[in-house]
Write a protein that holds these residues in place. Structure first.
Motif, PDB file in Angstrom:
ATOM      1  N   LEU A   1       0.574  -1.173  -0.287  1.00  0.00           N
ATOM      2  CA  LEU A   1       0.104   0.226  -0.284  1.00  0.00           C
ATOM      3  C   LEU A   1       0.706   1.637  -0.285  1.00  0.00           C
ATOM      4  O   LEU A   1       0.517   1.885  -0.934  1.00  0.00           O
ATOM      5  CB  LEU A   1      -1.001  -0.537   1.223  1.00  0.00           C
ATOM      6  CG  LEU A   1      -1.796  -1.052   1.680  1.00  0.00           C
ATOM      7  CD1 LEU A   1      -3.284  -0.897   2.536  1.00  0.00           C
ATOM      8  CD2 LEU A   1      -2.565  -0.896   0.179  1.00  0.00           C
ATOM      9  N   ALA A   2       1.952   0.885   0.665  1.00  0.00           N
ATOM     10  CA  ALA A   2       2.989   2.305   1.306  1.00  0.00           C
ATOM     11  C   ALA A   2       3.352   2.794  -0.391  1.00  0.00           C
ATOM     12  O   ALA A   2       3.828   3.836  -0.725  1.00  0.00           O
ATOM     13  CB  ALA A   2       3.857   2.694   2.322  1.00  0.00           C
ATOM     14  N   ASP A   3       4.267   1.697  -0.891  1.00  0.00           N
ATOM     15  CA  ASP A   3       4.862   2.267  -1.785  1.00  0.00           C
ATOM     16  C   ASP A   3       4.575   2.661  -3.590  1.00  0.00           C
ATOM     17  O   ASP A   3       4.371   3.361  -3.600  1.00  0.00           O
ATOM     18  CB  ASP A   3       5.631   0.629  -2.808  1.00  0.00           C
ATOM     19  CG  ASP A   3       6.055   0.904  -3.493  1.00  0.00           C
ATOM     20  OD1 ASP A   3       6.644   1.536  -3.481  1.00  0.00           O
ATOM     21  OD2 ASP A   3       5.550   0.151  -4.587  1.00  0.00           O
ATOM     22  N   HIS A   4       2.636   1.840  -3.451  1.00  0.00           N
ATOM     23  CA  HIS A   4       2.005   2.443  -4.500  1.00  0.00           C
ATOM     24  C   HIS A   4       0.956   3.762  -4.586  1.00  0.00           C
ATOM     25  O   HIS A   4       1.425   4.476  -5.172  1.00  0.00           O
ATOM     26  CB  HIS A   4       0.288   0.899  -4.804  1.00  0.00           C
ATOM     27  CG  HIS A   4       1.248   0.252  -5.384  1.00  0.00           C
ATOM     28  ND1 HIS A   4       1.766  -1.043  -4.493  1.00  0.00           N
ATOM     29  CD2 HIS A   4       0.705  -0.159  -6.950  1.00  0.00           C
ATOM     30  CE1 HIS A   4       2.037  -1.885  -5.833  1.00  0.00           C
ATOM     31  NE2 HIS A   4       1.258  -1.300  -7.307  1.00  0.00           N
ATOM     32  N   TYR A   5       1.289   4.280  -2.725  1.00  0.00           N
ATOM     33  CA  TYR A   5       0.289   5.546  -2.582  1.00  0.00           C
ATOM     34  C   TYR A   5       2.117   6.267  -2.998  1.00  0.00           C
ATOM     35  O   TYR A   5       1.900   7.585  -3.334  1.00  0.00           O
ATOM     36  CB  TYR A   5       0.427   5.886  -1.200  1.00  0.00           C
ATOM     37  CG  TYR A   5      -0.323   6.978  -0.970  1.00  0.00           C
ATOM     38  CD1 TYR A   5      -1.787   7.075  -1.907  1.00  0.00           C
ATOM     39  CD2 TYR A   5       0.025   7.551  -0.304  1.00  0.00           C
ATOM     40  CE1 TYR A   5      -2.240   8.897  -0.928  1.00  0.00           C
ATOM     41  CE2 TYR A   5      -0.287   9.334   0.470  1.00  0.00           C
ATOM     42  CZ  TYR A   5      -1.601   9.882  -0.368  1.00  0.00           C
ATOM     43  OH  TYR A   5      -1.791  10.576  -0.723  1.00  0.00           O
ATOM     44  N   GLN A   6       3.218   5.997  -2.261  1.00  0.00           N
ATOM     45  CA  GLN A   6       4.142   7.131  -2.283  1.00  0.00           C
ATOM     46  C   GLN A   6       4.468   7.035  -4.145  1.00  0.00           C
ATOM     47  O   GLN A   6       4.742   8.405  -4.300  1.00  0.00           O
ATOM     48  CB  GLN A   6       5.484   6.309  -1.857  1.00  0.00           C
ATOM     49  CG  GLN A   6       6.559   7.391  -2.014  1.00  0.00           C
ATOM     50  CD  GLN A   6       7.692   6.929  -0.992  1.00  0.00           C
ATOM     51  OE1 GLN A   6       8.323   5.536  -0.960  1.00  0.00           O
ATOM     52  NE2 GLN A   6       8.392   7.550   0.254  1.00  0.00           N
ATOM     53  N   ARG A   7       3.797   6.558  -4.615  1.00  0.00           N
ATOM     54  CA  ARG A   7       4.676   6.378  -6.523  1.00  0.00           C
ATOM     55  C   ARG A   7       3.033   6.724  -7.018  1.00  0.00           C
ATOM     56  O   ARG A   7       3.659   6.782  -8.730  1.00  0.00           O
ATOM     57  CB  ARG A   7       5.239   5.255  -6.731  1.00  0.00           C
ATOM     58  CG  ARG A   7       5.869   4.423  -6.599  1.00  0.00           C
ATOM     59  CD  ARG A   7       6.972   3.277  -7.502  1.00  0.00           C
ATOM     60  NE  ARG A   7       6.281   2.517  -6.644  1.00  0.00           N
ATOM     61  CZ  ARG A   7       6.087   1.470  -7.527  1.00  0.00           C
ATOM     62  NH1 ARG A   7       5.442   1.919  -8.335  1.00  0.00           N
ATOM     63  NH2 ARG A   7       5.101   0.531  -7.204  1.00  0.00           N
ATOM     64  N   ASP A   8       1.753   7.004  -6.248  1.00  0.00           N
ATOM     65  CA  ASP A   8       0.632   7.388  -7.040  1.00  0.00           C
ATOM     66  C   ASP A   8       0.394   6.374  -8.220  1.00  0.00           C
ATOM     67  O   ASP A   8      -0.144   7.050  -8.910  1.00  0.00           O
ATOM     68  CB  ASP A   8       0.967   9.388  -7.255  1.00  0.00           C
ATOM     69  CG  ASP A   8      -0.609   9.352  -8.016  1.00  0.00           C
ATOM     70  OD1 ASP A   8      -1.701   9.336  -6.499  1.00  0.00           O
ATOM     71  OD2 ASP A   8      -0.390  10.673  -8.297  1.00  0.00           O
ATOM     72  N   GLU A   9       0.500   5.166  -8.015  1.00  0.00           N
ATOM     73  CA  GLU A   9       0.284   4.387  -8.611  1.00  0.00           C
ATOM     74  C   GLU A   9      -1.173   3.635  -8.199  1.00  0.00           C
ATOM     75  O   GLU A   9      -1.321   3.326  -7.013  1.00  0.00           O
ATOM     76  CB  GLU A   9       0.797   3.254  -8.778  1.00  0.00           C
ATOM     77  CG  GLU A   9       1.139   1.959  -9.902  1.00  0.00           C
ATOM     78  CD  GLU A   9       2.361   1.413 -10.280  1.00  0.00           C
ATOM     79  OE1 GLU A   9       2.495   0.480 -10.059  1.00  0.00           O
ATOM     80  OE2 GLU A   9       3.303   2.473 -10.394  1.00  0.00           O
ATOM     81  N   LYS A  10      -1.884   3.580  -9.125  1.00  0.00           N
ATOM     82  CA  LYS A  10      -3.215   2.650  -8.771  1.00  0.00           C
ATOM     83  C   LYS A  10      -3.028   0.998  -8.692  1.00  0.00           C
ATOM     84  O   LYS A  10      -2.124   0.815  -9.335  1.00  0.00           O
ATOM     85  CB  LYS A  10      -4.266   2.531  -9.559  1.00  0.00           C
ATOM     86  CG  LYS A  10      -5.444   2.212  -9.243  1.00  0.00           C
ATOM     87  CD  LYS A  10      -6.881   2.675 -10.352  1.00  0.00           C
ATOM     88  CE  LYS A  10      -7.195   3.931 -10.744  1.00  0.00           C
ATOM     89  NZ  LYS A  10      -7.938   3.887 -12.382  1.00  0.00           N
ATOM     90  N   ILE A  11      -4.001   0.625  -7.527  1.00  0.00           N
ATOM     91  CA  ILE A  11      -3.552  -0.777  -7.419  1.00  0.00           C
ATOM     92  C   ILE A  11      -4.915  -1.584  -7.599  1.00  0.00           C
ATOM     93  O   ILE A  11      -6.156  -0.880  -6.677  1.00  0.00           O
ATOM     94  CB  ILE A  11      -3.658  -0.587  -5.622  1.00  0.00           C
ATOM     95  CG1 ILE A  11      -2.300  -0.572  -5.290  1.00  0.00           C
ATOM     96  CG2 ILE A  11      -3.375  -2.673  -5.556  1.00  0.00           C
ATOM     97  CD1 ILE A  11      -2.468  -0.761  -3.655  1.00  0.00           C
ATOM     98  N   GLY A  12      -5.013  -2.138  -8.393  1.00  0.00           N
ATOM     99  CA  GLY A  12      -6.104  -2.822  -9.427  1.00  0.00           C
ATOM    100  C   GLY A  12      -6.884  -3.614  -7.903  1.00  0.00           C
ATOM    101  O   GLY A  12      -5.666  -4.101  -7.760  1.00  0.00           O
ATOM    102  N   TRP A  13      -7.975  -3.445  -7.420  1.00  0.00           N
ATOM    103  CA  TRP A  13      -8.413  -4.247  -6.534  1.00  0.00           C
ATOM    104  C   TRP A  13      -9.971  -5.308  -7.431  1.00  0.00           C
ATOM    105  O   TRP A  13     -10.455  -4.593  -8.339  1.00  0.00           O
ATOM    106  CB  TRP A  13      -8.548  -3.461  -5.844  1.00  0.00           C
ATOM    107  CG  TRP A  13      -8.774  -4.650  -5.022  1.00  0.00           C
ATOM    108  CD1 TRP A  13      -9.513  -5.301  -3.674  1.00  0.00           C
ATOM    109  CD2 TRP A  13      -7.897  -5.100  -4.144  1.00  0.00           C
ATOM    110  NE1 TRP A  13      -9.945  -5.428  -2.551  1.00  0.00           N
ATOM    111  CE2 TRP A  13      -7.805  -5.899  -2.929  1.00  0.00           C
ATOM    112  CE3 TRP A  13      -6.259  -5.331  -4.286  1.00  0.00           C
ATOM    113  CZ2 TRP A  13      -7.696  -6.488  -1.667  1.00  0.00           C
ATOM    114  CZ3 TRP A  13      -5.340  -6.196  -3.588  1.00  0.00           C
ATOM    115  CH2 TRP A  13      -6.121  -6.304  -2.097  1.00  0.00           C
TER     116      TRP A  13
END
Length: 663
Positions: A240-252
């Motif tokens: 979660l932290a890595d995707h948020y830091q890179r402003d990258e969407k997590i496909g769910w």
């Protein structure tokens, strides 16, 4: 730019759906959450609890700055002391950042205390079930504190970290009168609202703690052990932290929880060009176009437990659902069973049938047994963490308002009575029930409520009367009255079913009436507009200014009022014809307060009551809110009257003239 840290609020958001992290804070995406954080906390009923909790941990230092670096600096300086108590302590580990409600340090031991506007019974409540798994209702709260503990353990590896939830104690009694009023709402120099603790707070006020500190190290360990989505807790947090830091969407994966996604656009927001995160997800997963979103889908089916199954199978639109998917079966009760109602909803869509359905035979049988005059009542209630009165428990219910409409056998309608008490510090329940008794005791007419709320609260007041140690001269008279118009609830020592037990109109809707315009909701806020749009009788009657008019329908709060206005060939929701209840609340936030079914005690009326109790305001502001409360509650019971009128017009058409037919 601020660092893109995964904070505890963002972690909680990701627990709802990890994809939401991408939409969080982006102004180009619409957000249907209440915009004003203080207003949301007020509506939720627990904004004072945090301030009270600090009083149980005296002598602490509060980190007030919102700047990440400065908050961390101030916290770390305080932690250099051997012993310290810190409010809103800041802790950082890699790209994880938390603010802890209360942190206590004693040498190498650190206690983290998360304060929650939630009640807890130490004798009955448990965080873990028999299998050692987290009880579902506690999962969001425990995951929150588990995240904070995880950050602290990694940030202070040489310390012993313990975690606690601090909640309202269901078994505690308020030690003094007026404790609630000592936590006032005020505005700071920038116009922002805050809670101010008055100087009159005494040792007696804090003598018996009404908040309970509960250790949650074991549930935290269970969360760490179980992990998330087949990965460890640490790996999930890092993802979660890595995707948020890179402003990258997590496909769910899509699921039924998408129905509650706040990142949707309303009609106005679409015209302004705001994006819908909900639609963006569904387009990406399903290759949907604008037209696909116009078709009803499976998440709209009322009370349907197989939504996720069919979403996974890719059968999402109601046009793709077959009868065997619902398996409608009768349940030996009159009217529609739940599965029959679900299939009716699907069937109406598939047949492009927008007409109402009504079980005339069974509803006629029900109506033929009703005794005139008919009474329609609605309550507005509140429950607060910090009681107003000595001896009362946290979140003990308060009934502060009711409205009462009457229909006589000749068809005459009257807004006969109302009650409203918003006096700060007043415990209104006994006066409330006396006023209700005076409204209903002069005949044997049938009494109507909408849903279980009124029955639940009358049972609560019954229990309060029975347990109250004070002298109440009419105690037995009031209890007898309550028993006559209610049925006992589960867990009640005494069992009864009153001779005038209130009739639940919501249950009648579920069994005997359905309109496709309701889209699976049985809320009166959905039923009323749908029935107004289908009933020519109601349209003709209420398009005239007869409400509160001489020779028309008696009203205590309206004069020469007409309820029917058309916008784009649809009847405008009557609630949107009323003046705003709060002048300083945005239109969007007020609509969310009014319409949301998710707020714990929710709604505009409760928020208005809270403001009248807690806030310093002018006499003019107080009067305006007072009048608005009366108007809104009156419409609640008038809505029930209108539903009854439409049903009677459908079932007993000869009693209405000419063209007054329901199409």
């Amino acid at each position: 730019m601020k660092p893109r840290y995964l904070t505890k609020s963002r972690f909680k958001l990701a627990l709802e759906c990890p994809t939401k992290l991408y939409y969080d804070g982006k102004t180009e995406y619409a957000n249907q959450n209440i915009e004003d954080p203080f207003l949301e906390a007020l509506a939720d009923g627990g904004f004072q609890v945090g301030e009270l909790a600090k009083k149980y941990f005296p002598g602490g230092c509060e980190i007030k700055t919102l700047d990440y670096d400065e908050a961390l600096h101030q916290t770390n300086e305080l932690l250099k002391q051997e012993n310290a108590t810190i409010y809103e302590a800041a802790i950082l580990f890699n790209n994880l950042f938390v603010r802890v409600d209360i942190l206590r340090k004693n040498e190498n031991k650190i206690e983290l205390v998360e304060v929650k506007a939630k009640s807890f019974d130490a004798a009955k409540d448990s965080f873990l079930n028999a299998n050692g798994e987290i009880v579902t209702k506690w999962f969001p709260y425990l995951s929150d504190i588990a995240f904070q503990k995880y950050v602290a353990m990694n940030s202070f590896p040489n310390h012993e970290i313990s975690a606690y939830l601090m909640m309202a104690d269901k078994n505690a009694s308020c030690p003094t009168n007026g404790l609630n009023q000592k936590f006032k709402v005020a505005k700071d120099a920038n116009g922002r609202k805050k809670v101010v603790v008055t100087q009159q707070l005494s040792a007696e006020d804090l003598a018996e703690q009404i908040l309970l500190q509960v250790n949650v190290d074991e549930p935290c360990a269970a969360i760490y052990s179980n992990g998330f989505e087949d990965v460890s807790f640490g790996e999930y947090v890092a993802l979660l932290a890595d995707h948020y830091q890179r402003d990258e969407k997590i496909g769910w994966p899509l699921s039924a929880t998408c129905a509650k996604c706040q990142y949707r656009t309303n009609k106005q927001e679409k015209t302004l060009g705001l994006k819908s995160g909900f639609e963006e997800c569904w387009r990406e997963k399903l290759n949907w176009t604008d037209n696909d979103f116009l078709e009803p889908n499976v998440i709209e089916i009322w009370s349907f437990r197989k939504k996720n199954q069919y979403i996974k199978e890719g059968r999402i639109k109601l046009s793709e659902i077959a009868e065997e998917d619902i398996s409608p079966k009768a349940d030996k009760k009159p009217g529609l069973s739940p599965t029959q109602r679900q299939w009716l909803q699907v069937q109406k869509v598939q047949c492009q049938d927008t007409t109402c359905w009504i079980d005339s035979e069974n509803l006629r049988r029900e109506m033929s047994g009703w005794i005139y005059p008919l009474h329609f009542i609605d309550f507005e209630t509140s429950s607060v963490a910090i009681p107003f009165n000595k001896g009362r428990r946290p979140y003990e219910g308060i009934a502060f308002q009711f409205s009462h409409h009457v229909i006589y056998e000749d068809g005459q309608i009257e807004h006969r009575g109302q009650y409203l008490n918003v006096e700060p510090g007043k415990f209104p329940n006994y006066e409330f029930i006396r006023s209700l008794k005076a409204e209903l005791e002069y005949d044997n007419g049938s009494i109507f409520r909408y849903a279980a709320h009124e029955n639940t609260y009358l049972n609560l007041i019954y229990k309060q009367l029975m347990e109250d140690q004070e002298e109440i001269p009419d105690r037995e008279t009031l209890c007898h009255f309550i028993r006559t118009i209610t049925q006992s609830v589960g867990g009640s020592e005494a069992q009864w079913n009153g001779v005038r037990n209130m009739i639940d109109m919501c249950e009648l809707v579920k069994r005997y009436y359905y309109s496709p315009a309701m889209k699976g909701s049985n809320s009166i806020k959905q039923v009323l507009p749908s029935i107004l749009n289908s009933s020519r009788f109601l349209q003709e009657k209420y398009s005239k200014p007869i409400y509160g008019a001489q020779g028309g329908i008696t009203s205590l709060n309206y004069n020469n009022w007409k309820w029917i206005e058309f916008v784009d060939d649809r009847v405008k929701d009557p609630y949107k014809l009323l003046p705003k209840m709060f002048q300083d609340v945005s239109e969007k936030d007020f609509e969310l307060l009014s319409d949301s079914e998710d707020l714990n005690n929710g709604g505009a009326a409760l928020t208005a009551y809270a403001r009248l109790q807690f806030e310093e305001m002018t006499d003019y502001e107080r009067k305006e809110i007072h009048q608005a409360l009366l108007k809104y509650c009156e419409l609640d019971t008038l809505a029930m009257v209108m539903i009854y009128e439409a049903w009677k017009d459908m079932i007993f058409p000869l009693e209405h003239s000419g063209e007054d037919r329901l199409s």
